[in-house]
Design a protein around this motif. Structure first.
Motif, PDB file in Angstrom:
ATOM      1  N   LEU A  97       0.810  -1.222   0.000  1.00 57.45           N
ATOM      2  CA  LEU A  97       0.000   0.000   0.000  1.00 57.45           C
ATOM      3  C   LEU A  97       0.842   1.270   0.000  1.00 57.45           C
ATOM      4  O   LEU A  97       1.879   1.349   0.645  1.00 57.45           O
ATOM      5  N   HIS A  98       0.349   2.258  -0.739  1.00 56.91           N
ATOM      6  CA  HIS A  98       0.984   3.588  -0.770  1.00 56.91           C
ATOM      7  C   HIS A  98      -0.133   4.632  -0.665  1.00 56.91           C
ATOM      8  O   HIS A  98      -1.322   4.274  -0.561  1.00 56.91           O
ATOM      9  N   GLU A  99       0.256   5.893  -0.749  1.00 52.38           N
ATOM     10  CA  GLU A  99      -0.715   6.986  -0.555  1.00 52.38           C
ATOM     11  C   GLU A  99      -1.892   6.924  -1.541  1.00 52.38           C
ATOM     12  O   GLU A  99      -2.973   7.400  -1.235  1.00 52.38           O
ATOM     13  N   GLY A 100      -1.657   6.377  -2.747  1.00 47.76           N
ATOM     14  CA  GLY A 100      -2.761   6.230  -3.712  1.00 47.76           C
ATOM     15  C   GLY A 100      -3.854   5.343  -3.132  1.00 47.76           C
ATOM     16  O   GLY A 100      -5.039   5.703  -3.119  1.00 47.76           O
ATOM     17  N   HIS A 101      -3.433   4.175  -2.623  1.00 46.16           N
ATOM     18  CA  HIS A 101      -4.402   3.268  -1.987  1.00 46.16           C
ATOM     19  C   HIS A 101      -5.065   3.942  -0.781  1.00 46.16           C
ATOM     20  O   HIS A 101      -6.261   3.817  -0.562  1.00 46.16           O
ATOM     21  N   SER A 128      -5.659   7.011  -0.181  1.00 41.79           N
ATOM     22  CA  SER A 128      -6.660   8.035  -0.537  1.00 41.79           C
ATOM     23  C   SER A 128      -8.021   7.363  -0.786  1.00 41.79           C
ATOM     24  O   SER A 128      -9.066   7.905  -0.435  1.00 41.79           O
ATOM     25  N   LEU A 129      -7.985   6.163  -1.360  1.00 44.98           N
ATOM     26  CA  LEU A 129      -9.236   5.416  -1.577  1.00 44.98           C
ATOM     27  C   LEU A 129      -9.826   4.984  -0.238  1.00 44.98           C
ATOM     28  O   LEU A 129     -11.043   5.051  -0.022  1.00 44.98           O
ATOM     29  N   LEU A 130      -8.934   4.534   0.661  1.00 43.25           N
ATOM     30  CA  LEU A 130      -9.423   4.082   1.971  1.00 43.25           C
ATOM     31  C   LEU A 130     -10.025   5.235   2.769  1.00 43.25           C
ATOM     32  O   LEU A 130     -11.082   5.089   3.399  1.00 43.25           O
ATOM     33  N   ARG A 131      -9.371   6.408   2.720  1.00 45.01           N
ATOM     34  CA  ARG A 131      -9.889   7.548   3.490  1.00 45.01           C
ATOM     35  C   ARG A 131     -11.261   7.967   2.966  1.00 45.01           C
ATOM     36  O   ARG A 131     -12.163   8.278   3.749  1.00 45.01           O
ATOM     37  N   GLU A 132     -11.413   7.961   1.655  1.00 44.64           N
ATOM     38  CA  GLU A 132     -12.716   8.318   1.069  1.00 44.64           C
ATOM     39  C   GLU A 132     -13.749   7.226   1.403  1.00 44.64           C
ATOM     40  O   GLU A 132     -14.887   7.524   1.756  1.00 44.64           O
ATOM     41  N   GLY A 133     -13.318   5.986   1.314  1.00 48.02           N
ATOM     42  CA  GLY A 133     -14.213   4.872   1.635  1.00 48.02           C
ATOM     43  C   GLY A 133     -14.704   4.952   3.068  1.00 48.02           C
ATOM     44  O   GLY A 133     -15.861   4.656   3.372  1.00 48.02           O
ATOM     45  N   ARG A 134     -13.799   5.375   3.970  1.00 42.92           N
ATOM     46  CA  ARG A 134     -14.155   5.533   5.385  1.00 42.92           C
ATOM     47  C   ARG A 134     -15.327   6.508   5.545  1.00 42.92           C
ATOM     48  O   ARG A 134     -16.241   6.303   6.330  1.00 42.92           O
ATOM     49  N   LYS A 135     -15.280   7.581   4.726  1.00 38.41           N
ATOM     50  CA  LYS A 135     -16.312   8.619   4.839  1.00 38.41           C
ATOM     51  C   LYS A 135     -17.647   8.174   4.253  1.00 38.41           C
ATOM     52  O   LYS A 135     -18.695   8.666   4.649  1.00 38.41           O
ATOM     53  N   LEU A 136     -17.581   7.263   3.256  1.00 41.09           N
ATOM     54  CA  LEU A 136     -18.791   6.958   2.483  1.00 41.09           C
ATOM     55  C   LEU A 136     -19.685   5.893   3.102  1.00 41.09           C
ATOM     56  O   LEU A 136     -20.802   5.682   2.634  1.00 41.09           O
ATOM     57  N   GLY A 137     -19.176   5.164   4.105  1.00 35.87           N
ATOM     58  CA  GLY A 137     -20.000   4.068   4.639  1.00 35.87           C
ATOM     59  C   GLY A 137     -19.794   3.842   6.112  1.00 35.87           C
ATOM     60  O   GLY A 137     -19.061   4.578   6.776  1.00 35.87           O
ATOM     61  N   ASP A 138     -20.419   2.760   6.613  1.00 38.75           N
ATOM     62  CA  ASP A 138     -20.294   2.425   8.040  1.00 38.75           C
ATOM     63  C   ASP A 138     -19.176   1.418   8.272  1.00 38.75           C
ATOM     64  O   ASP A 138     -18.521   1.433   9.319  1.00 38.75           O
ATOM     65  N   GLN A 139     -18.987   0.497   7.310  1.00 40.22           N
ATOM     66  CA  GLN A 139     -17.988  -0.561   7.462  1.00 40.22           C
ATOM     67  C   GLN A 139     -17.063  -0.509   6.253  1.00 40.22           C
ATOM     68  O   GLN A 139     -17.526  -0.574   5.110  1.00 40.22           O
ATOM     69  N   LEU A 140     -15.768  -0.387   6.524  1.00 38.49           N
ATOM     70  CA  LEU A 140     -14.786  -0.269   5.436  1.00 38.49           C
ATOM     71  C   LEU A 140     -13.979  -1.567   5.323  1.00 38.49           C
ATOM     72  O   LEU A 140     -13.333  -1.986   6.284  1.00 38.49           O
ATOM     73  N   VAL A 141     -14.038  -2.173   4.137  1.00 40.54           N
ATOM     74  CA  VAL A 141     -13.295  -3.417   3.893  1.00 40.54           C
ATOM     75  C   VAL A 141     -12.182  -3.149   2.879  1.00 40.54           C
ATOM     76  O   VAL A 141     -12.410  -2.528   1.842  1.00 40.54           O
ATOM     77  N   LEU A 142     -10.982  -3.625   3.213  1.00 36.38           N
ATOM     78  CA  LEU A 142      -9.835  -3.576   2.304  1.00 36.38           C
ATOM     79  C   LEU A 142      -9.503  -5.009   1.941  1.00 36.38           C
ATOM     80  O   LEU A 142      -9.391  -5.853   2.837  1.00 36.38           O
ATOM     81  N   SER A 143      -9.387  -5.319   0.653  1.00 37.21           N
ATOM     82  CA  SER A 143      -8.887  -6.657   0.315  1.00 37.21           C
ATOM     83  C   SER A 143      -7.469  -6.539  -0.217  1.00 37.21           C
ATOM     84  O   SER A 143      -7.116  -5.566  -0.892  1.00 37.21           O
ATOM     85  N   ILE A 144      -6.651  -7.512   0.162  1.00 35.76           N
ATOM     86  CA  ILE A 144      -5.271  -7.601  -0.332  1.00 35.76           C
ATOM     87  C   ILE A 144      -5.136  -8.972  -0.971  1.00 35.76           C
ATOM     88  O   ILE A 144      -5.200 -10.002  -0.294  1.00 35.76           O
ATOM     89  N   PHE A 145      -5.002  -8.960  -2.285  1.00 39.85           N
ATOM     90  CA  PHE A 145      -4.913 -10.234  -2.999  1.00 39.85           C
ATOM     91  C   PHE A 145      -4.147 -10.026  -4.292  1.00 39.85           C
ATOM     92  O   PHE A 145      -4.592  -9.283  -5.165  1.00 39.85           O
ATOM     93  N   VAL A 146      -2.981 -10.629  -4.390  1.00 41.87           N
ATOM     94  CA  VAL A 146      -2.209 -10.551  -5.634  1.00 41.87           C
ATOM     95  C   VAL A 146      -2.794 -11.625  -6.550  1.00 41.87           C
ATOM     96  O   VAL A 146      -2.560 -12.817  -6.358  1.00 41.87           O
ATOM     97  N   ASN A 147      -3.597 -11.154  -7.498  1.00 38.53           N
ATOM     98  CA  ASN A 147      -4.464 -12.038  -8.282  1.00 38.53           C
ATOM     99  C   ASN A 147      -3.721 -12.720  -9.427  1.00 38.53           C
ATOM    100  O   ASN A 147      -3.413 -12.066 -10.424  1.00 38.53           O
ATOM    101  N   PRO A 148      -3.469 -14.026  -9.310  1.00 41.38           N
ATOM    102  CA  PRO A 148      -2.639 -14.681 -10.339  1.00 41.38           C
ATOM    103  C   PRO A 148      -3.231 -14.610 -11.747  1.00 41.38           C
ATOM    104  O   PRO A 148      -2.480 -14.575 -12.708  1.00 41.38           O
TER     105      PRO A 148
END
Ligand code: AMP
Length: 280
Positions: free
Chosen positions: A33-37, A39-59
């Motif tokens: 994760l870097h600041e780009g990611h 920024s999405l999380l911070r906005e996501g935090r504001k938009l809902g009640d429950q914030l989910v982050l998935s981490i998956f290097v998709n083969p």
């Protein structure tokens, strides 16, 4: 902050939250994760009640000669950053649970997957669309956030959501850049100091293109040639493509119609970098 590895547990958690009337926001990532990611999380935090982050290097979105094995992984750092953004759940599945034995169903967003990165990475967007649909089914978000850094990916996902009537709102987010203009990317960690210096030509060429348009240039060919020349000046950059296209269809523009998507993909050493801007 909860860490969930099991697909079933993730789905049960999401169903329970939905039953309580909670709004789930979702940021799918491949980690490192870097600041780009963030920024999405911070906005996501504001938009809902429950914030989910998935981490998956998709083969399935990596080609046979791409960097799946070497893709940067930073589990500890990611968890720290996720906590800092007040993530409720980190969904951290294993490849064998996302693609169990016998897996054979894929989503193909036909037209939008073909040009740009689709041309040099066959099957890439089929892998992206498939994993994002699966993640939506598991996490069941009301809103999912995607960065414009991966503009074609965003368009593919928006099209899939529309075509398959998925009950998810897609929230596009602006590109986050380093102070010197380099678009943030997990792959920037591969760059040597000299490579990183050369990479600045990418964002520089995008700014120069906007300047050309501001000064009245209307010929797409001239803009593309200027971008190519700016990139090639560094000697370290190998261009994959420089395209000016319609931001909705991703088709090449023969005459300039604004807003136009200027998209670049190139290699610096073995590192593939992409960037884009909407010319206005
Ligand atoms: P990735 O981990 O590269 O798959 O990216 C996960 C999400 O973060 C995608 O929606 C990307 O578009 C987004 N993202 C990656 N880099 C940036 C950036 N520099 N600015 C904004 N969003 C980004």
């Amino acid at each position: 902050m909860k860490i969930i590895e099991s697909v079933q547990e993730m789905r049960e958690w999401a169903l329970a939250k939905r039953a309580q009337g909670q709004k789930i926001t979702f940021v799918p990532t491949m980690g490192a994760l870097h600041e780009g990611h963030l920024s999405l999380l911070r906005e996501g935090r504001k938009l809902g009640d429950q914030l989910v982050l998935s981490i998956f290097v998709n083969p399935t979105q990596f080609g046979p000669n791409e960097d799946l094995e070497k893709y940067p992984r930073d589990h500890e750092g990611d968890l720290k950053k996720a906590k800092g953004c007040k993530v409720d759940v980190v969904f951290y599945p294993k490849a064998k649970d996302i693609y169990p034995e016998g897996f054979q169903t894929f989503v193909n967003v036909e037209g939008l997957s073909k040009p740009l990165c689709g041309a040099s990475r066959p099957g890439h967007f089929r892998g992206v669309a498939t994993v994002v649909l699966k993640l939506f089914n598991i996490v069941q978000p009301h809103v999912a956030l995607f960065g414009e850094k991966d503009f074609q990916q965003l368009k593919v996902i928006q099209r899939m959501v529309k075509d398959l009537d998925l009950p998810v709102e897609i929230k596009p987010m602006p590109i986050v850049r380093e102070d010197d203009g380099l678009a943030m990317s997990s792959r920037n960690r591969y760059l040597s100091p000299e490579d990183r210096q050369a990479a600045l030509a990418i964002s520089l060429s995008l700014s120069k293109a906007q300047l050309m348009v501001d000064q009245g240039e209307t010929n797409p060919k001239k803009i593309i040639e200027m971008v190519q020349a700016t990139l090639e000046e560094t000697k370290k950059i190998k261009i994959d493509y420089v395209k000016l296209c319609n931001p909705e269809t991703l088709e090449d523009l023969k005459t300039l119609k604004l807003p136009a998507l200027l998209a670049i993909a190139c290699l610096i050493g073995k590192t593939r970098l992409i960037d884009n801007c909407l010319l206005r």
